[in-house]
Design a protein around this motif. Structure first.
Motif: not given
Length: 217
Positions: A7-8, A11, A15, A53-54, A56-61
């Motif tokens: 997954k990471d 992601l 980028q 940054s990964s 932060s992506y996990d925390e998004f929404d």
């Protein structure tokens, strides 16, 4: 944990333009200043930050709420973030070393031994960086975690200045110690700091596991 790593990396693949821009900057700097080890440190540090940054992506929404509904444990999540950070850091460090290596070969400027020593020295630094930053980001989140890291860095900077001033006031001379240490083989330094960095990373991982176990999503 394998699924989290996939997954990471996917992601990170999203980028790729950012990463290509970073590589382009490293190439430009090495072209303007051949023989330097700028690319090694620059790419190594930037690469290791992908793990942040990964998160932060996990925390998004409120993504963590869904993520932990899957058959993964919080311990596995933390281990994956550390593994991902180390892999990205080492891979980026290796890429920077390759760029510097070919730059020295092509331009005949610089020293290969110093370049490799720089790369080996930066490895424990990257591990220490991860061991410091990941607990903060896991504790406070992506944005607040970065602010907390900056605050801690500021505190350490001020503490360093105060230590220097106190040493000057007490007339403590560190020059003989520094002179004695400079006579030690650099490889011994590297191995010693690598051991410290790995130990710090292991302790940091345990701290991060404790932090995540207490969080509610």
């Amino acid at each position: 944990m394998k699924g989290l790593l996939i997954k990471d990396f996917k992601l990170m693949k999203g980028q790729k333009n950012f990463f290509l821009a970073i590589v382009a900057i490293a190439l430009a700097m090495i072209t303007l200043s051949p023989g330097t080890s700028f690319a090694i440190g620059f790419l190594g540090f930037v690469g290791s930050l992908f793990s942040l940054s990964s998160i932060s992506y996990d925390e998004f929404d409120n993504g963590n709420a869904f993520l932990f509904s899957l058959p993964i444990t919080r311990k596995e999540y933390v281990l994956e973030k550390y593994t991902f950070g180390v892999l990205c850091g080492i891979a980026s460090l290796f890429l920077g070393t390759l760029i510097s290596f070919f730059s020295i070969l092509i331009t005949d400027k610089g020293n290969l031994r110093e370049m490799f020593l720089t790369a080996c020295t930066l490895l424990p630094v990257i591990l220490l960086l991860l061991s410091i930053m990941l607990p903060f980001v896991l504790k406070f989140g992506g944005e607040k975690g970065r602010i907390a890291i900056l605050g801690m860095m500021g505190f350490l900077f001020v503490a360093g200045i105060l230590f220097t001033k106190i040493a000057e006031y007490m007339k403590i001379d560190f020059y003989p110690l520094a002179k004695r240490l400079s006579q030690i083989d650099p490889h011994v330094y590297i191995l010693f700091f690598l051991f410290l960095a790995i130990t710090a990373l292991a302790v940091s991982c345990l701290v991060s596991q404790s932090i995540l176990n207490k969080k509610e999503f």
